[in-house]
Design an enzyme around this catalytic site. Structure first.
Site, PDB file in Angstrom:
ATOM      1  N   HIS A  43       0.930  -1.248   0.222  1.00  0.00           N
ATOM      2  CA  HIS A  43      -0.123  -0.023   0.060  1.00  0.00           C
ATOM      3  C   HIS A  43       0.714   1.342   0.037  1.00  0.00           C
ATOM      4  O   HIS A  43       1.805   1.322   0.668  1.00  0.00           O
ATOM      5  CB  HIS A  43      -0.883  -0.046   1.193  1.00  0.00           C
ATOM      6  CG  HIS A  43      -0.099   0.114   2.644  1.00  0.00           C
ATOM      7  ND1 HIS A  43      -0.007   1.078   3.214  1.00  0.00           N
ATOM      8  CD2 HIS A  43       0.323  -1.110   3.244  1.00  0.00           C
ATOM      9  CE1 HIS A  43       0.903   0.907   4.446  1.00  0.00           C
ATOM     10  NE2 HIS A  43       0.798  -0.486   4.274  1.00  0.00           N
ATOM     11  N   ASP A  44       0.503   2.411  -0.702  1.00  0.00           N
ATOM     12  CA  ASP A  44       1.023   3.611  -0.599  1.00  0.00           C
ATOM     13  C   ASP A  44       2.374   3.586  -1.378  1.00  0.00           C
ATOM     14  O   ASP A  44       2.972   4.830  -1.021  1.00  0.00           O
ATOM     15  CB  ASP A  44       1.072   4.159   0.879  1.00  0.00           C
ATOM     16  CG  ASP A  44      -0.415   4.253   1.389  1.00  0.00           C
ATOM     17  OD1 ASP A  44      -1.245   5.371   0.914  1.00  0.00           O
ATOM     18  OD2 ASP A  44      -0.655   3.367   2.044  1.00  0.00           O
ATOM     19  N   GLY A  78       5.038  -1.015   2.962  1.00  0.00           N
ATOM     20  CA  GLY A  78       4.126   0.181   2.597  1.00  0.00           C
ATOM     21  C   GLY A  78       4.850   1.549   2.492  1.00  0.00           C
ATOM     22  O   GLY A  78       5.855   1.511   3.312  1.00  0.00           O
TER      23      GLY A  78
END
Length: 263
Positions: free
Chosen positions: A121-122, A139
């Site tokens: 994520h991200d 992440g």
């Protein structure tokens, strides 16, 4: 030309499919997916979530893109995955959506993400990046253009890899990698400049020499980082590459993956 979709594939209502795509057996495309032109999905590919994909991307069997973040802080919200053009995602690659509302995980263009890699994520990936098989990225990791993450490397959250940086195979990377540099080991440490990549990208002798001297000033000298930056600003005011290295150092939050100094 119209896209070719295998009869066993499931395209959910709301999905947008570009022209001349090839969607193979048992693929599943979710309702918020936008797929560009001339993309190829081999068998059993899953595209899900609020995912936008550019043109001429290839997804090999069992690649899974846009699924829910594994971050336990996620409590709902509209997050996304955005992918550029002409990328290759090999077997079992996973790319997860971002955690915070309105945020996104991004992959640029012309990247090769080899089998069993994970982009969490991200993450913010630039273009022309190579991830070798089994590399795992946590992440919020950022990877600059033309960077390389070798096989089985593991990268902890919030680490930044500068442009043309390289992370060696089986490395554990916990701190940032200077642009144009190679890090290796567990924990990974900066070893030298990535001369081969610079030459392949068209850097001339003077550019390579400036980067090499800047690297030695930052990493190998006895100067503090603040003093090293001051010296480089004085010595190389017109070198775009050295100024890029300086800016990277100044923005680093996790610190550089400096070699361990023996007592």
């Amino acid at each position: 030309m119209p896209s070719t979709i295998h009869p066993t594939a499931i395209i959910e209502s709301g999905a947008v499919i570009g022209e001349d795509c090839q969607i193979g057996p048992y693929c599943v495309i979710g309702p918020q997916v936008t797929l560009g032109n001339r993309c190829v999905l081999q068998s059993h590919v899953v595209l899900d979530g609020h995912t936008t994909i550019g043109d001429e991307n290839q997804f090999f069997s069992f690649a899974c893109i846009g699924k829910l973040t594994q971050d336990l802080k996620y409590d709902g919200g509209d997050t996304a995955v955005v992918i550029g053009n002409n990328n290759v995602f090999r077997e079992y690659v996973t790319v997860h959506m971002a955690t915070g509302d309105g945020l996104k995980t991004t992959v640029g263009s012309n990247c090769l993400i080899q089998a069993y890699c994970h982009i969490a994520h991200d993450c913010i990936f630039g273009s022309d990046i190579i991830m070798s098989s089994g590399a795992m990225v946590a992440g919020h990791v950022e990877a600059g253009d033309h960077s390389v993450i070798m096989g089985k490397a593991g990268i902890v959250p919030f680490v930044k890899i500068g442009r043309m940086g390289l992370v060696g195979g089986f490395s554990k990377l916990t701190q940032d990698v200077l642009p144009f540099s190679i890090a290796d080991g567990s924990p990974a440490e900066l070893r030298t400049i990535n001369k081969v990549k610079m030459e392949r990208c068209g850097f001339d002798r003077d550019q390579v020499r400036a980067v090499s001297r800047a690297y030695k000033t930052i990493i190998r000298s006895n100067l503090s980082l603040e003093d090293a930056i001051a010296k480089l600003q004085e010595d190389y005011p017109d070198s775009a590459e050295v100024q890029e290295m300086i800016a990277f150092c100044q923005a680093s939050q996790r610190g550089l993956a400096r070699p361990t100094v023996s007592e």
